[in-house]
Design a protein around this motif. Structure first.
Motif, short mmCIF file in Angstrom:
data_model
loop_
_atom_site.label_atom_id
_atom_site.label_comp_id
_atom_site.label_asym_id
_atom_site.label_seq_id
_atom_site.Cartn_x
_atom_site.Cartn_y
_atom_site.Cartn_z
N PRO A 350 0.84 -1.03 -0.23
CA PRO A 350 -0.02 0.37 0.13
C PRO A 350 0.59 1.36 -0.02
CG PRO A 350 -0.15 -1.24 2.12
CD PRO A 350 0.25 -2.02 1.33
N HIS A 351 1.83 1.64 0.56
CA HIS A 351 2.83 2.51 0.14
C HIS A 351 3.42 2.82 -0.98
CE1 HIS A 351 3.54 1.90 4.77
NE2 HIS A 351 4.08 0.86 4.49
N SER B 43 11.09 -7.59 6.28
CA SER B 43 10.34 -8.56 5.81
C SER B 43 9.38 -8.83 4.88
CB SER B 43 8.68 -8.53 7.28
OG SER B 43 8.15 -6.88 6.69
N GLN B 44 9.94 -6.88 3.71
CA GLN B 44 9.77 -6.97 2.67
C GLN B 44 10.48 -8.73 1.74
OE1 GLN B 44 11.69 -4.87 4.06
NE2 GLN B 44 10.42 -3.35 3.75
S1 SF4 Z 1 6.96 -3.43 2.10
FE1 SF4 Z 1 5.82 -3.63 4.23
S2 SF4 Z 1 4.44 -2.72 4.44
FE2 SF4 Z 1 4.09 -3.04 2.14
S3 SF4 Z 1 3.12 -4.90 1.51
FE3 SF4 Z 1 5.35 -6.01 2.46
S4 SF4 Z 1 5.07 -5.98 4.23
FE4 SF4 Z 1 3.77 -4.97 3.76
#
Ligand code: SF4
Ligand SMILES: Cc1ncc(C[n+]2csc(CCOP(=O)(O)OP(=O)(O)O)c2C)c(N)n1
Lengths: 593, 192
Positions: A350-351, B43-44
């Motif tokens: 979503p960012h 966690s990305q």
């Molecule tokens: S980058 Fe972070 S906030 Fe965006 S979808 Fe992946 S884990 Fe979720």
């Protein structure tokens, strides 16, 4: 029974066995899994706090009330909680209180490499350091006993390599020790630190430190492994593991308690070895202190002050000291000839729309810490500053206050939901109160994502999975007096862009844009389709590459433009449609409606 | 076998960490000491994941050392070249042929290396190079997540350790409805 446990799993087990009744934390790598694991045990109330200071104050309350309590945080979290650490050093405890500090040598997932043994010295409280998972279990009960015996909070320091390494723990059906708890007996001279009490308390704190040092000299928490006395090494934590392999012939004093130092034990050890070597990761805490005791030693000239240790690093220092050790293997490296893999926002994040817009609008961005810090990297390049949690909003106010937030070059602050609730609220109050005119973008993905999707007050779900009370960020912002609050769907790129533009046009009062859309890892993530590229319509204009999506990559060259067309990997795409919205030729479509 | 150092490397989301847990558990099942260490900050998805496993009588350091790793398990093709310098000369490298394009190739000018480049890089350190069609095999079994089990099968084959011991550990770690598929994936990797 032998079980492979990570340091963090072991700490949770150790805390449970030690009879902890209350535990509070704010997530932060490498500490996060401690509370996540502790929450699985019965008889412990485990909570996420909005920030580390609140966590420590809450743990302090529980310990004053007589329960064994724990607060857990990453190293920089202790900066936030340090105010509380310092009063606790003076008040002491009632039930035992242990503060877990998970340091990050190598700054694998942090903004610095601070060494929190320094906090123990600074606040004059003991610090205990395990060197593997078994010690993580065992030392926790020692830490609680020590806390109660000496009436002091205890810092329990791990590092990334301890917290995130798995090693064998003997689990022998150990039973949790239930502590009945001592009732709170009112005693302002102990618990209320007005200046008069603080002055009286300080000599007691100094004396406690001395007694702790004596205890440490006699305690089995430090141990000597005798070998050749030509060299004696003093070490602790994971540095001990490297030392054990490389200095295997020599004598080792392994410290389990890294502050205060066991002076008598160190003097005895030093007097029996020909050369004293200190192998400690990060700061020369032991070395400085041991030198100050008048004991000659070597350390940082052989073992670096920066970066994480490894076998190679410790071996290198040992070799320079004349220790016979394996020579480095020289194989050709291809690592620099292979493309890097910078982390990116996940497909469907979503960012993405916000950073695509910010880059397009060419505004200056005071950034913050979270998944959205990725906005600093290509293709967005849309973040100018990143300091610590909550810093973005203060930086924006400062820029605005000196007139740098201009029409030509507007500044905005960008902050996540969890970070806003952690340290952003007072900073927003500052802007409103002082009549600043910054624009703050709150990226509300309904979770604390960066550390692995933890709940927070904005999600309204507690650590134990029960329904808590959800804090409405929009209402908070309005309640603080921001009149111009825009809430926008984060998956609607044109709308996000338009709204940011509208907000930064307001130049005489603060404005807040809340971009709402869940992280892809959440069960209520909306997208279900896969987007595909029509390779007849696509002419390789490359606009969609600028959404920085790992699912989009370069395909074959377009015959007319000679630029690579886009391709979407169906295994990675989740159909968030942001690329579809930015494509000017309608070449991207939903494949399986 | 009383001692071995492993490095498992791949891309976030490929199941590298689960696979390295299994390797460590197999060490314990063999009656050895074992340690495992990895770094998982973001966690990305999309970043490099590196996980070390060490077996021994009594393991000290949780991480192996450059040029002394006995088994390199690359879950992604070009990751094998990135990490090959860690392998001891003559060690075993097992490579999943799957390609995952890095963002640096999409948003920048980085170019994915050719098969020849990668093969030469690996062979500059060892001639024990084993390629595995992990993803293809997994997809043929109906689930791309089985690729890491296929790779573990290939590792078991390259090592002198009873395959049944591996299977015992794997079976304990997967949800019951996936046990059969994981067994099949493992046997495929083992070449049976
Ligand atoms: S980058 Fe972070 S906030 Fe965006 S979808 Fe992946 S884990 Fe979720
Ligand atoms: C003082 C401090 N505590 C914890 C962390 C670890 N940490 C980094 S970002 C973050 C939270 C991010 O959550 P949010 O702001 O909601 O952004 P998201 O990652 O969800 O996009 C945490 C806990 C830190 N860097 N500093």
């Amino acid at each position: 029974m032998k079980k492979l446990l990570s340091g963090n799993e072991a700490i949770a087990l150790g805390a449970y066995l030690a009879g902890v009744k209350y535990a509070s934390a704010y997530p932060g790598t490498p500490s996060t899994e401690i509370l996540e694991n502790l929450a699985k045990y019965d008889g412990v109330r485990s909570e996420w706090a909005p920030n580390e200071k609140v966590a420590l104050d809450a743990a302090a309350g529980a310990c004053y009330g007589g329960a064994r309590a724990l607060a857990s945080m990453k190293h920089v979290g202790l900066n936030v909680a340090s105010e509380s650490l310092f009063y606790l050093a003076y008040t002491g405890v009632n039930g035992g209180l242990v503060i877990i500090s998970a340091d990050d040598p190598g700054a694998w997932s942090s903004q610095n490499e601070q060494d929190n043994r320094n906090y123990a010295r600074f606040a004059k409280v003991p610090c205990i350091e395990p060197a593997d998972s078994q010690e993580s279990v065992d030392f926790l009960s020692t830490a609680f006993d020590l806390s109660e015996q000496f009436d002091t909070p205890v810092i329990f320091r791990t590092t990334t390599r301890i917290s995130h390494s798995k090693s064998v723990v003997n689990v022998n059906g150990d039973q949790r020790v239930e502590h009945p708890g001592k009732k709170f007996s009112p005693d302002p001279s102990k618990y209320a630190m007005i200046p008069a009490n603080a002055r009286r308390r300080h000599p007691w704190v100094e004396d406690r430190l001395k007694r702790l040092g004596e205890w440490s000299s006699a305690s089995a928490i430090n141990r000597i492994e005798w070998g050749s006395k030509k060299i004696g090494v003093i070490t602790s934590s994971v540095a001990y593991q490297y030392t054990r392999e490389i200095f295997s012939e020599y004598s080792i004093l392994k410290l389990g308690m890294s502050w205060p130092l066991p002076e008598k034990l160190i003097r005895d050890f030093a007097s029996q070895v020909e050369k004293l070597v200190i192998v400690e990761e990060l700061d020369p805490v032991y070395e400085t202190e041991i030198r100050a005791l008048g004991i000659p030693c070597v350390g940082k000239e052989f073992f670096p002050i920066t970066n994480e240790f490894s076998l190679a690093v410790v071996r290198d220092g040992a070799r320079k000291l004349g220790v016979a050790t394996l020579e480095p293997v020289t194989t050709t490296s291809f690592a620099t000839q292979v493309p890097t893999r910078p982390p990116g926002l996940c497909p469907g994040c979503p960012h993405r729309s916000t950073f695509y817009s910010l880059r397009k609008l060419k505004v200056r961005v005071a950034g913050d810490i979270g998944c959205y810090s990725i906005g600093v990297l290509p293709p967005f390049n849309a973040m100018d500053t990143i300091g610590c949690m909550g810093a973005s909003i203060g930086i924006a106010q400062g820029m605005d206050a000196i007139g740098a937030n201009s029409d030509k070059e507007p500044w905005v602050a960008v902050i996540g939901d969890s970070t806003f609730l952690h340290a952003g609220m007072p900073a927003l109050a500052n802007i409103v109160y002082n009549r600043g005119a910054s624009t703050v973008l709150i990226l509300d993905n309904d979770i604390t994502a960066m550390t692995g999707q933890q709940e927070n007050p904005g999600t309204g779900v507690t650590l134990s999975g029960t329904q808590g009370k959800k804090i409405d960020i929009e209402a908070v912002v309005r309640g603080m007096g921001v009149e111009d609050v825009f809430v926008v769907d984060a998956f609607d790129e044109p709308e996000v862009e338009k709204t940011i533009k509208q907000a930064i046009a307001i130049k005489d009062r603060p404005s807040v844009v809340i971009a709402r859309g869940p992280c892809v890892f959440l069960p209520d993530y909306p997208a279900k389709f896969i987007d595909e590229v029509d390779d007849v319509k696509c002419n390789g204009c490359s606009l969609c590459f600028r959404v920085g999506c790992p699912a989009i990559f370069k395909g074959e060259l377009d015959a007319s433009t000679n630029k690579p067309k886009a391709l979407i990997d169906p295994l990675l795409c989740v159909g968030c449609d942001v690329c579809l919205q930015v494509c000017p030729r309608d070449a991207i479509f939903r494949a399986n409606n | 076998m009383n001692k071995a150092d492993f490095l498992l490397a791949g891309v976030g989301g490929q199941g590298v960490l689960t696979a390295s847990d299994i390797v460590a558990e197999v060490g314990i099942a063999l009656g050895l000491d074992a340690k495992k260490s990895e770094v998982h900050g973001f966690s990305q998805r999309g970043g490099v994941v590196e996980s070390h496993v060490r077996w021994g009588e009594r393991v000290g350091a949780p991480l192996g050392e450059k040029g002394r790793i006995d088994y390199l398990l690359a879950f992604e093709l070009m990751e094998s070249a990135r990490w090959i310098e860690m392998l001891k000369p003559g060690g075993v490298v097992i490579v999943n042929r799957q390609r995952i394009l890095p963002m640096s190739a999409t948003v920048g000018d980085a170019v994915y290396p050719t098969d020849e480049f990668i093969d030469q890089a690996l062979r500059s350190v060892t001639d024990r190079v084993i390629y595995v069609e992990g993803l293809e095999t997994a997809q043929a079994l109906g689930n791309k997540n089985l690729a890491n089990t296929v790779l573990l099968g290939a590792l078991a084959r390259a090592m002198d350790v009873d395959p049944e011991l591996w299977l015992d550990v794997i079976v304990k770690r997967v949800p019951s409805k996936y046990i059969e598929l994981n067994k099949q994936a493992f046997w495929k990797g083992l070449g049976k």
